[in-house]
Structures are given as C-alpha cells and as structure tokens.
Write a protein that holds these residues in place. Structure first.
Motif, PDB file in Angstrom:
ATOM      1  N   GLU A  48      37.858  51.586 -15.041  1.00 48.11           N
ATOM      2  CA  GLU A  48      39.006  50.282 -15.564  1.00 48.11           C
ATOM      3  C   GLU A  48      37.813  50.443 -16.665  1.00 48.11           C
ATOM      4  OE1 GLU A  48      40.135  49.704 -11.088  1.00 48.11           O
ATOM      5  OE2 GLU A  48      39.181  47.911 -13.105  1.00 48.11           O
ATOM      6  N   LEU A  49      36.829  49.673 -17.036  1.00 50.21           N
ATOM      7  CA  LEU A  49      36.598  49.564 -18.615  1.00 50.21           C
ATOM      8  C   LEU A  49      36.674  49.922 -19.417  1.00 50.21           C
ATOM      9  CD1 LEU A  49      33.508  47.071 -17.685  1.00 50.21           C
ATOM     10  CD2 LEU A  49      35.450  46.118 -17.803  1.00 50.21           C
ATOM     11  N   ALA A  50      36.577  51.401 -19.179  1.00 55.79           N
ATOM     12  CA  ALA A  50      36.409  53.259 -19.869  1.00 55.79           C
ATOM     13  C   ALA A  50      37.695  53.217 -20.032  1.00 55.79           C
ATOM     14  CB  ALA A  50      35.449  53.563 -19.401  1.00 55.79           C
ATOM     15  N   GLU A  77      50.320  58.431 -30.880  1.00 51.76           N
ATOM     16  CA  GLU A  77      51.393  58.391 -30.441  1.00 51.76           C
ATOM     17  C   GLU A  77      51.390  58.900 -28.412  1.00 51.76           C
ATOM     18  OE1 GLU A  77      55.822  61.462 -30.077  1.00 51.76           O
ATOM     19  OE2 GLU A  77      53.995  60.894 -32.032  1.00 51.76           O
ATOM     20  N   HIS A  78      50.612  59.700 -28.435  1.00 53.87           N
ATOM     21  CA  HIS A  78      49.886  60.196 -27.095  1.00 53.87           C
ATOM     22  C   HIS A  78      48.624  59.512 -27.238  1.00 53.87           C
ATOM     23  CE1 HIS A  78      53.925  62.307 -27.160  1.00 53.87           C
ATOM     24  NE2 HIS A  78      53.328  62.512 -27.937  1.00 53.87           N
ATOM     25  N   GLY A  79      48.476  58.570 -26.365  1.00 52.31           N
ATOM     26  CA  GLY A  79      47.180  58.034 -25.713  1.00 52.31           C
ATOM     27  C   GLY A  79      46.802  58.307 -24.438  1.00 52.31           C
ATOM     28  N   THR A  80      45.269  57.994 -23.875  1.00 55.13           N
ATOM     29  CA  THR A  80      44.931  58.146 -22.841  1.00 55.13           C
ATOM     30  C   THR A  80      45.890  57.730 -21.740  1.00 55.13           C
ATOM     31  OG1 THR A  80      42.907  57.942 -23.394  1.00 55.13           O
ATOM     32  CG2 THR A  80      42.814  58.370 -21.593  1.00 55.13           C
ATOM     33  N   PRO A  81      45.983  58.505 -20.925  1.00 53.94           N
ATOM     34  CA  PRO A  81      47.114  58.238 -19.515  1.00 53.94           C
ATOM     35  C   PRO A  81      46.348  57.353 -18.388  1.00 53.94           C
ATOM     36  CG  PRO A  81      47.044  60.845 -19.286  1.00 53.94           C
ATOM     37  CD  PRO A  81      45.626  60.443 -20.665  1.00 53.94           C
ATOM     38  N   ARG A  82      47.109  56.382 -17.742  1.00 51.97           N
ATOM     39  CA  ARG A  82      46.218  54.982 -17.090  1.00 51.97           C
ATOM     40  C   ARG A  82      47.012  55.529 -16.153  1.00 51.97           C
ATOM     41  NH1 ARG A  82      45.323  50.324 -20.039  1.00 51.97           N
ATOM     42  NH2 ARG A  82      43.963  49.865 -17.615  1.00 51.97           N
ATOM     43  N   ALA A  83      47.365  56.675 -15.390  1.00 47.86           N
ATOM     44  CA  ALA A  83      47.476  56.613 -14.035  1.00 47.86           C
ATOM     45  C   ALA A  83      48.127  58.386 -13.903  1.00 47.86           C
ATOM     46  CB  ALA A  83      48.729  56.476 -13.819  1.00 47.86           C
ATOM     47  N   GLY A  84      47.901  58.688 -12.681  1.00 45.49           N
ATOM     48  CA  GLY A  84      48.254  60.355 -12.595  1.00 45.49           C
ATOM     49  C   GLY A  84      46.727  61.340 -12.071  1.00 45.49           C
ATOM     50  N   PHE A  85      45.708  60.513 -12.304  1.00 41.81           N
ATOM     51  CA  PHE A  85      44.437  60.971 -12.411  1.00 41.81           C
ATOM     52  C   PHE A  85      43.778  60.303 -11.085  1.00 41.81           C
ATOM     53  CE2 PHE A  85      43.577  58.205 -15.466  1.00 41.81           C
ATOM     54  CZ  PHE A  85      42.652  57.612 -15.456  1.00 41.81           C
ATOM     55  N   SER A 115      40.426  65.127 -11.764  1.00 48.49           N
ATOM     56  CA  SER A 115      41.659  65.885 -10.763  1.00 48.49           C
ATOM     57  C   SER A 115      42.986  65.182 -11.592  1.00 48.49           C
ATOM     58  CB  SER A 115      41.384  65.939  -9.617  1.00 48.49           C
ATOM     59  OG  SER A 115      42.860  66.810  -9.680  1.00 48.49           O
ATOM     60  N   TRP A 116      43.706  66.023 -12.259  1.00 48.22           N
ATOM     61  CA  TRP A 116      44.552  65.211 -13.008  1.00 48.22           C
ATOM     62  C   TRP A 116      45.989  66.503 -12.322  1.00 48.22           C
ATOM     63  CZ3 TRP A 116      40.799  66.320 -16.153  1.00 48.22           C
ATOM     64  CH2 TRP A 116      40.820  67.814 -16.702  1.00 48.22           C
ATOM     65  N   ARG A 117      47.009  65.334 -12.605  1.00 50.13           N
ATOM     66  CA  ARG A 117      48.622  65.996 -12.307  1.00 50.13           C
ATOM     67  C   ARG A 117      48.412  66.863 -13.332  1.00 50.13           C
ATOM     68  NH1 ARG A 117      51.396  61.245 -12.212  1.00 50.13           N
ATOM     69  NH2 ARG A 117      51.834  61.789 -14.661  1.00 50.13           N
ATOM     70  N   VAL A 133      37.857  57.692  -5.293  1.00 54.32           N
ATOM     71  CA  VAL A 133      37.441  56.493  -5.045  1.00 54.32           C
ATOM     72  C   VAL A 133      38.216  54.828  -6.095  1.00 54.32           C
ATOM     73  CG1 VAL A 133      35.349  56.408  -4.422  1.00 54.32           C
ATOM     74  CG2 VAL A 133      35.661  56.146  -6.939  1.00 54.32           C
ATOM     75  N   TRP A 134      39.046  56.230  -6.522  1.00 48.29           N
ATOM     76  CA  TRP A 134      39.856  55.741  -7.782  1.00 48.29           C
ATOM     77  C   TRP A 134      40.921  56.827  -7.763  1.00 48.29           C
ATOM     78  CZ3 TRP A 134      42.876  56.278 -11.917  1.00 48.29           C
ATOM     79  CH2 TRP A 134      43.282  55.068 -12.918  1.00 48.29           C
ATOM     80  N   GLY A 135      42.666  56.113  -7.918  1.00 45.17           N
ATOM     81  CA  GLY A 135      43.088  57.290  -8.323  1.00 45.17           C
ATOM     82  C   GLY A 135      44.052  57.429  -6.408  1.00 45.17           C
ATOM     83  N   ASP A 136      45.567  58.542  -7.069  1.00 41.94           N
ATOM     84  CA  ASP A 136      45.787  59.397  -5.629  1.00 41.94           C
ATOM     85  C   ASP A 136      44.965  60.606  -5.390  1.00 41.94           C
ATOM     86  OD1 ASP A 136      47.695  60.344  -3.911  1.00 41.94           O
ATOM     87  OD2 ASP A 136      48.495  61.530  -5.892  1.00 41.94           O
ATOM     88  N   GLY A 137      44.893  60.210  -3.929  1.00 42.33           N
ATOM     89  CA  GLY A 137      43.941  61.124  -2.798  1.00 42.33           C
ATOM     90  C   GLY A 137      44.262  62.330  -2.442  1.00 42.33           C
TER      91      GLY A 137
END
Length: 598
Positions: free
Chosen positions: A309-311, A323-331, A355-357, A433-437
């Motif tokens: 989260e801090l990273a 314009e296109h930053g680092t995703p905060r979700a979907g991984f 693992s990401w979408r 441990v973080w994100g969508d199982g």
C-alpha cells in the motif's frame, strides 16, 4: 451522567491539538491529573521499551487507570498523527468513577492497560475444540433495542459484546469498540437502534474447531470476538481473544494493528522489526510451533500488505503528472512458499508473485516497479526477498491472468520445459494476500491433474522423491557424530514436496502440508498410516526448527536451520533419528508402488 453533572464536566473539558509524534502524557514519569478522549487522529500507547501496547482511535479514552490507581502504569501516550484530544479534569472524572455506574464501567471495560500483561484464561492456543473454552451466558438482545439499552446490558453482564438476534436467523454483533468508533466518534445518539451500528452477519465458528484454527481466523480478520455455535447452529458462547491467547500472544494483535496503521515506510519498518521477537515470545510462552508459525505468517502478511500500500501511494505521487499511472486495483499480490502455507519460521524470506487483469497488461512494467519498491521496504523490515529470485518484480513471477493460465497449461503439457516443475510448485503454494483472489489462475488448472494429466503428476512424484533424505546425512545422524544437519533441506522439504504431490493427487492445490497429507490419504495416493506418520514427523521437525531459531534470536544470532548434532538433547536426537527413518521408509514405499490407478 445526570445532565447537570455532564454539563459541568463539559464546561471543564478542554480541546488540545497535538502534532504528529508529540508526547501527550508520560505515565512512566508522573501521573497526570487528567483523562483524555481522542476526538480526531489517533494515539499510540507505548511501553517504556518502545513496544506498542495499543492504539486509541476517535472516541477512545485513556488515562483513567493511572488516575485511579495513583501510578504503576509505565507507558507513554504519543500522537501517531496530527490529533485533537479532549482533556477531562481529573477531579470531576474521578468523582464519576466512584459512582456505581462508573465502577460498573471499570469492571466491564475491555479497554484498559493493566500494570502487567493479563494472564490468559487458558494456556496458549492449543488443539482443543473451542466448545470446551466457552463459558457463561451469552448476551443476546432484540433488534429493536437502542444502543443505550444494549450498553446497559453489556455493563450488567460484564461483557464487551452483545449479539443481536435478526429476523432471518442470523446474528449481528456490537462490541465496546463499535461503541467508541461507530457511536461516540460518529457523533450519534445512544438512542439510535442497535441495528444501525452493529456488524452483520456476525462471523461464527462451530464448537468442534480447534483453538489454533479459530485463533488464525480471528487474527487474520482482526476480530476480537467470535461467536461459537453447536452443530445445530445454536450460539453456545462467545470467545474473546484472551480466551485463546497467552498474555504475550496478545502482542501479535497489537503489533498487527500497529503495522496496519503505519503512516510511512519508517513507521512500518520500526513496527515490523518486532515480528520475529513476538514470535519468539509466543513460542516461549507455551504456544505450539504450529500455532506460532501460523501467527507469524499472518503478521508477515500484514507487513507485506502495508508495504504494498505504501509503495502504491509513492507510485501515485510520481504518476501525478502522467496521463496513465500505476493501477491501484485490478491486480493481486501473492505470497508464496512457507508463509503462504502458514508454516513460516523466523528465518523465512519473502517469495511473491503478481497477477493482473488482461486489460492492465500495458501497465505490467509499472506494477513490477511497485513490486521492487515493496520488497525494498520489506528488506528494511527485516523480511528479505527470496534469494533465488522468486519475487513479483521478476517477469517469471508477474504476468496477466491469461498468461498465468497459459503458463499453467504449458507446465501440465510439458513440465520439463521452462522450469515448469519448479514454477508450478511455487505457484501452487501461492495465496493471495492483496487484491482479487480470482486472479490467481494457476491452481484451477491443476485441480483435475490426476485424471487429465497423469504423466505430469508422475513427474511431480519423481521430483518429490528426488529430495530423499540423504543417506550420508542419515548415517551421520544415526551414528550420533558431531557436525551439522540442515533440518529444512534434508528433512522438512522432502515432506513438503511429497505432501504437495499427494495434495495434487487428491485434487487439493493451495493448502498447508498437513492438509495436503490428509487429502492424499483420503484419495489413496498415500496410505493412511504413511500420511499420518509424515504429519507427525513434520510437527516434530517444525518444533525442532522453531526451538532452534528462537534460541538463536535470544542469543542475538541470525536464525537458520542448520543445527549442530552434539547440541541436541538425547531425546530430540532420538526423535530426529526416528523421524528421518520414517521419511525414508515412506519415500521407498511410494517410489516402489507409485500412484494408484485412476
């Protein structure tokens, strides 16, 4: 309080603002004649050695116990962030605590800091069913009750919770923490319905589960209360964390909270450096090696989550102008290895994967950069990255969901190509441990391995048997020579690998080593006697490892798995001798008979 007395107390109350890290009160130096309520921000209570005792959030109150006892409370209250507190005058507050209602509050309050750790009501978490630990009547209230009515009943029953019977047969739960955070801090009237501020449905466990199992659930979810039901669904009691924990084990809850509230990498690293020390205290207090490993794994998970989260926050600041930053979700962030199996030791390093979408594939490089930053923070926490490079910043361990699924199919079709056996073994241990199982795609491809890919399963067995107990090492142990022995590589790893194969044969992928052995026995991949023997030897080896590493920590040494044989007691040397014989015997039998026909 009567209205006139409440008005007098309010008139004497003073709001005070504190900057981050400011000392509010030092109870080790003197006893201030004040009681404090947190209005905004949060306050950390620290022992004189710097260890976190508790964190007080908006609505929380502290300082009344030193005020009433006249001292003996050696801790410092410090603002964890810019905070506003309300100072209550000691003379008016002391008068309220002298009344029956105040005395009832003191008797029932679950939030107080005793002069020394409160002893457990039972020994440290063990293998007993939790049905044997619950006692006393259960407080169940009607859903139309007000918060005031419920709090009065909690006070009368001397409990810190109430269950709310709901029309659909479920239960809600309301705790003293909810009173502070959902009522007082939110500025609600105590006349509001209890259903407005309860948690529902309340998580519950059945009476047959072991204390260790329930402890893991409570620690992982951050719960302090757990209703226990009979096989028919009737509530027979409510467990509190102290019912399951030795006094030192409570520190793991407090440490996990401090980790979750860390505002930056420095705060996280300061808190996380106590992780292995708390594990050592747990084990020395009588907690089993298995429970200590489980608690250690859960706390390490919390460090990893907060570091990630801090990273991500740091990446968001850097991306602000883009314009296109680092995703905060979907991984999803996966922990691999012993921590993922809930079998961590103080020496464990951190293996990871991402693992990401599929639609986030263009952001893969950014996510790997976040992974590098996360592991840099973890290194500073005393949790080093895997020395073999099994970390989420590597392209081998960070892919899209479809790429992981395709890789898994490739490993099944040809396990010898692209290190398929090694990579699949690591990913099969993985746990999100973080994100969508659902983004962890590898286990699904392996669930019908026995029926659909029998040759790949046989190669898994051959790989597991390749780590047989070394004959020379075994002879050295049996002859009780001096020298050293690697408990992990030469004893534990052969069991873990055989259990992984047995779990796959039983269509169980991600699981602990004992659970995989049980699945192997249930489907006939392992004889029931052999599975039971390996499980017993595994428990014994984990105990030897934990004992050895905790002793190393106490001596100021870096923990590891290499033991000097002459330092083992005669009993432990004998147990190790017998255990190694049993592992070798099971490996021979499995190698001779292989996998039963499908």
């Amino acid at each position: 309080m009567p209205a006139d007395e409440l008005a007098a107390l309010a008139a004497g109350a003073t709001p005070v603002a504190f900057a981050a890290d400011a000392v509010i009160a030092d109870y080790s130096a003197h006893v201030p004649d004040d009681v404090w309520i947190v209005r905004t921000g949060r306050v950390t209570l620290q022992a004189t050695d710097g260890a976190a005792i508790d964190t007080v959030e908006p609505g929380g109150i502290f300082g009344y116990t030193p005020l009433l006892t006249g001292g003996g409370m050696e801790f410092v209250a410090r603002a964890a962030e810019p905070s506003v507190l309300v100072r209550l005058p000691g003379d008016l507050t002391r008068a309220q605590f002298a009344k029956p209602a105040g005395l009832a509050f003191l008797a029932s309050s679950a939030w107080s800091v005793p002069p020394r750790p409160r002893p457990a009501l039972v020994p440290a978490a063990d293998g007993r069913p939790v049905g044997e630990l619950v006692r006393g009547d259960v407080l169940i209230v009607a859903p139309d009750a007000s918060v005031r009515d419920v709090v009065i009943q909690m006070t009368e029953h001397h409990v810190s919770y109430a269950l709310i019977a709901l029309p659909d047969g479920e239960f809600g739960i309301f705790t003293d923490r909810d009173l502070r955070t959902r009522v007082v801090a939110a500025g609600l009237s105590v006349r509001v319905p209890i259903t407005l501020v309860m948690s529902a449905p309340a998580r519950r466990v059945t009476a047959d589960l072991t204390a260790e199992t329930v402890l893991m659930q409570m620690l992982e979810s951050g719960l302090r209360h757990m209703p226990v039901t009979s096989s028919r669904g009737e509530v027979i009691g409510v467990l509190e964390d102290a019912d399951l924990l030795a006094a030192s084990a409570r520190q793991s809850f407090l440490l996990r909270r401090a980790i979750g509230l860390a505002a930056d990498a420095d705060e996280l690293q300061s808190a996380a450096r106590r992780v292995t020390l708390v594990a050592g205290e747990l084990y020395r207090s009588g907690t089993t090696a298995a429970a200590t490993s489980g608690i250690l794994s859960v706390v390490i998970d919390s460090v990893v989550r907060r570091a990630l989260e801090l990273a991500l926050v740091a990446a968001a600041h850097e991306d602000a102008a883009e314009e296109h930053g680092t995703p905060r979700a979907g991984f999803a962030w996966l922990t691999l290895g012993s921590i993922a199996r809930r079998e961590a030791m103080p020496s464990s390093d951190v293996d990871s994967a991402l693992s990401w979408r599929d639609d986030l594939a263009p952001a893969g490089a950014r996510l790997r950069a976040v992974a590098r930053r996360t592991h840099a923070i973890l290194d500073g926490c005393g949790l080093p990255s895997d020395s073999n490079g099994a970390i989420a910043s590597s392209p081998n361990f960070s892919r899209s969901q479809s790429d992981w699924a395709a890789a898994a199919r490739g490993w099944l079709d040809d396990p010898l190509v692209h290190r398929g056996l090694i990579l699949s073994s690591l990913l099969l241990d993985g746990r999100v441990v973080w994100g969508d199982g659902a983004l962890h795609a590898v286990p699904a491809a392996y669930r019908r391995m026995r029926a659909e890919h029998p040759n790949a399963l046989r190669l898994q067995l051959l790989d597991a048997l390749s780590g047989r107990v070394r004959a020379r090492s075994l002879r050295d142990v049996l002859s009780r020579r001096g020298g050293t022995f690697d408990l992990k590589n030469h004893a534990v790893t052969p069991i873990v690998n055989l259990a992984r194969w047995g779990g796959l044969a039983g269509e169980v992928t991600s699981a602990s080593t004992p659970a995989r052995l049980a699945a192997a026995a249930a489907t006939g991949a392992l004889a029931e006697r052999d599975a039971g023997t390996l499980a017993e030897v595994f428990v014994m080896l984990q105990r030897l490892r934990m004992t050895h590493q905790v002793e190393q920590l106490a001596a100021g040494k870096r923990p590891g798995d290499v033991i000097t044989m002459s330092e083992l007691s005669p009993l432990n040397r004998s147990l190790l001798n017998d255990g190694l014989r049993e592992i070798a015997a099971v490996q021979r039998r499995v190698g001779n008979f292989g996998i039963p026909a499908v």
